[in-house]
Design an enzyme around this catalytic site. Structure first.
Site, mmCIF file in Angstrom:
data_model
loop_
_atom_site.group_PDB
_atom_site.id
_atom_site.type_symbol
_atom_site.label_atom_id
_atom_site.label_comp_id
_atom_site.label_asym_id
_atom_site.label_seq_id
_atom_site.Cartn_x
_atom_site.Cartn_y
_atom_site.Cartn_z
ATOM 1 N N LYS A 78 0.844 -1.207 0.000
ATOM 2 C CA LYS A 78 0.000 0.000 0.000
ATOM 3 C C LYS A 78 0.870 1.244 0.000
ATOM 4 C CE LYS A 78 -3.107 -0.953 -1.053
ATOM 5 N NZ LYS A 78 -3.381 -2.320 -1.321
ATOM 6 N N GLU A 93 2.770 1.780 -3.403
ATOM 7 C CA GLU A 93 1.999 2.105 -4.610
ATOM 8 C C GLU A 93 1.355 3.481 -4.568
ATOM 9 O OE1 GLU A 93 -1.194 -0.586 -5.767
ATOM 10 O OE2 GLU A 93 -1.750 -0.899 -3.701
HETATM 11 O O1 M6R Z 1 -8.321 -7.719 -9.516
HETATM 12 P P1 M6R Z 1 -7.268 -8.496 -8.806
HETATM 13 O O2 M6R Z 1 -7.576 -8.747 -7.380
HETATM 14 O O3 M6R Z 1 -6.927 -9.784 -9.504
HETATM 15 O O4 M6R Z 1 -5.970 -7.586 -8.853
HETATM 16 C C1 M6R Z 1 -4.751 -8.064 -8.364
HETATM 17 C C2 M6R Z 1 -3.739 -6.950 -8.242
HETATM 18 O O5 M6R Z 1 -3.497 -6.369 -9.490
HETATM 19 C C3 M6R Z 1 -4.191 -5.865 -7.265
HETATM 20 O O6 M6R Z 1 -4.484 -6.395 -6.007
HETATM 21 C C4 M6R Z 1 -3.094 -4.797 -7.124
HETATM 22 O O7 M6R Z 1 -1.973 -5.344 -6.483
HETATM 23 C C5 M6R Z 1 -3.605 -3.567 -6.385
HETATM 24 N N1 M6R Z 1 -3.119 -2.378 -7.021
HETATM 25 C C6 M6R Z 1 -3.141 -3.493 -4.992
HETATM 26 O O8 M6R Z 1 -3.568 -2.349 -4.326
#
Ligand code: M6R
Length: 612
Positions: free
Chosen positions: A487, A490
């Site tokens: 978190k 990003e």
């Molecule tokens: O839609 P999804 O849960 O498959 O996405 C997975 C990751 O791309 C997503 O959790 C990403 O890491 C987020 N930006 C985290 O905040």
């Protein structure tokens, strides 16, 4: 990763496309564009940068028309410039295409179009050229047939919308491994990457399946298979409305979504006990007897969903007694995982559209493993292919940084762990009812944390300029250390890394020096005293420690950490991550705001990763 939308049959089509793009912007936001049919010719406006630049340009470059398509981009092929922004046109300007995905053989196709002049570096532009050539052939086909012929030559993943000046009220769309939905309301035809773009008009849509193609016209759509024969898309209804996809007074979606966690968790738990202590899944297409035979579980996911899976592993091994491996989805299918028909795959994805997770689940299914999806999006690709689904009923998550999806995914994992325990005869109905009843306390406890964030804001103010933060945790605190680090990096762009606290002495502790910041996730429980030792070790080497604990561990933590933030004691130790992550979500949010970062749309990211 890009967002696409098409509208036909509305005088205000260009405005509608722009407002749909606003709701799709989370899918990519480095450039955007729109094309509309204006007096039997195509008018295009596109700009690099955020959607506001396109909006400004449309204010001056007036574009009208009742049929159009639009795109918001996350660049794969070619830099985010005006030229590379979609839509892309053929050289005569009569065919326009917007695309989400990657055309893998585009170089070959370009080479075959000997001598053609290309205006962009993208993989997409070649599709417009090819469709135009089909249309220009003597006795050329209609747009639907022209697109269908071109699809036979494309390799890769795509959701495509195609417009031709010669069929001014028709949009042809096609899907292969990238989401695409269509809808029809009174005199209006619609298509888009996902429901967020269409929710303003309808809650009933149809999701195209791989290989399907559709012709969208005012008030109707027709679906065909790859041979051109009539086919059926999958109709579905969404149970949230436009207000759920708006900020409702919050400064950012991320903050709004953090505050929505009490209701999201309550919804995810709702109705899971059938009254007789049996767990209810949303969709079950597996014989429950098959689940009783399971002797191994793989949890496959990416990013935040992967961290939820780590918490899920602890719960499944504890309650169901089945060995669990948690694996980064993008790695799974490129090695030789040992999968049998007694292996259960749990694929976790907020969007249900993450290409790596879908491909990994498909890879396991091909070897006979049943797949249970944990997803937040009804009708998404993953949920349609899975053998069972447990929905996280969190409502639309718009901020790129995932928050309410995470806590609801952990709750769904706890529910699934109890379900598997029952199938394995390791839990009595009374025990399941008792745990579920205790989990019902979570929404109230979450509310207490998110509604009093004074101490978290103060910590963010104090540490906002620390360039490197190390997160450590053990047991149920470890997934939270990983999630806290993700978190922070990003949304604030600060360097952050997470380690199992017990690993520190095997190398990472060498990074610690006076002025370092360590965030220690140290809730009350059987590893608490070991966490306290690890905290002492980093403090002895000059680090400041921000400890995240539970109320009953506060006094002990205060003796060792510089700043202590506690959450209420969880109703069950395995549910602790649902609470300990909250201060770290808020901490990352406030650090990012204080540093002036673009919280909801961090650089280089997109909400849904639909390309490998
Ligand atoms: O839609 P999804 O849960 O498959 O996405 C997975 C990751 O791309 C997503 O959790 C990403 O890491 C987020 N930006 C985290 O905040």
């Amino acid at each position: 990763m890009c967002g696409i939308i098409g509208v036909t049959g509305r005088a205000s089509a260009v405005d509608d496309i722009l407002s749909g793009l606003r709701r799709l912007e989370y899918r990519g936001y480095d450039s955007s564009g729109v094309v509309a049919v204006t007096s039997d010719r195509l008018g295009v406006v596109k700009r690099s940068g955020k959607l506001d630049r396109l909006s400004e340009a449309l204010g001056t470059d007036v574009l009208t028309g009742s049929t159009g398509i639009g795109h918001t981009r996350w660049a794969t092929h070619g830099a985010p410039t005006d030229d590379n922004a979609h839509p892309h046109l053929d050289p005569t300007g009569r065919v326009a295409v917007v695309h989400n995905g990657i055309i893998e053989n585009y170089r070959l196709l370009r080479a075959e179009l000997d001598g053609a002049a290309f205006a962009s570096e993208t993989d997409t532009e070649v599709v417009a050229h090819l469709v135009a050539r089909e249309l220009d052939a003597v006795d050329g086909p209609d747009l639907l047939e022209a697109v269908r012929r071109v699809l036979g030559r494309l390799e890769g993943a795509y959701a495509l919308c195609v417009l031709s000046a010669d069929e001014p009220d028709t949009i042809v769309v096609a899907r292969q491994q990238a989401p695409l939905i269509v809808a029809a309301i009174d005199g209006v035809g619609l298509c888009a990457s996902d429901v967020a773009a269409l929710i303003e008009y309808t809650d009933t849509c149809a999701a195209l399946l791989d290989g399907q193609i559709a012709r969208v016209r005012p008030g109707s759509y027709e679906v065909f298979d790859r041979n051109g024969d009539p086919a059926q898309a999958e109709e579905f209804t969404v149970d949230w409305d436009l207000s759920a996809a708006e900020k409702q007074g919050y400064e950012h979606f991320m903050l709004k979504e953090i505050h929505e966690q009490p209701i999201a968790v309550a919804e995810t738990l709702l109705g899971r006990d059938d009254g007789a202590g049996r767990i209810v899944l949303d969709e079950l297409r597996i014989d429950p007897a098959e689940l009783a035979r399971i002797d191994k579980v793989f949890i496959l996911a990416a990013g935040t969903s992967l961290h939820a899976g780590m918490a899920g592993k602890i719960a499944i091994e504890h309650w169901a007694g089945i060995p669990v491996e948690v694996e980064v989805a993008s790695e799974f299918r490129y090695r030789d995982p040992i999968v049998t028909d007694r292996t259960l795959v749990i694929a976790i994805s907020q969007s249900g559209e993450t290409i790596d997770t879908i491909a990994a689940a498909d890879h396991a299914r091909a070897q006979g493993a049943p797949v249970v999806a944990i997803s937040n999006v009804v009708g998404s690709t993953l949920t349609r292919s899975a053998d069972a689904v447990l929905y996280t009923r969190a409502g639309p998550e718009i901020a790129v940084a995932s928050t309410k999806a995470f806590t609801t995914q952990i709750v769904a994992c706890l529910v699934l762990a109890l379900y598997l325990a029952q199938r394995k005869d390791r839990a009595f109905a009374s025990e399941v009812s008792d745990v579920l009843a205790r989990l019902d306390e979570l929404p109230g406890l979450i509310r207490r944390v998110v509604e009093d964030d004074t101490a978290i804001r103060a910590a963010a103010e104090r540490f906002k300029d620390v360039g490197y933060t190390m997160f450590i945790g053990r047991h149920a605190g470890l997934p939270i250390a990983y999630e806290g680090a993700l978190k922070l990096k990003e949304v604030s762009y600060l360097h952050a890394e997470a380690f199992p606290a017990g690993e520190m002495k095997h190398g990472p502790i060498a990074l610690i020096e006076p002025g370092s910041l360590v965030v220690a996730v140290a809730h009350d429980g059987h590893v608490f005293s070991k966490m306290v030792s690890n905290i002492q070790e980093v403090r002895a080497r000059g680090a400041s420690v921000l400890a995240i604990g539970t109320e009953s561990s506060r006094a002990a933590l205060e003796a060792h950490a510089d700043v202590v933030i506690t959450v209420p004691d969880a109703p069950h130790e395995l549910a602790t991550p649902v609470l300990t992550v909250l201060p770290l979500q808020l901490y990352a949010y406030y650090v990012a705001v204080l540093r002036g970062a673009d919280v909801d749309q961090p650089r280089n990211l997109a909400k849904t990763v639909t390309v490998e």
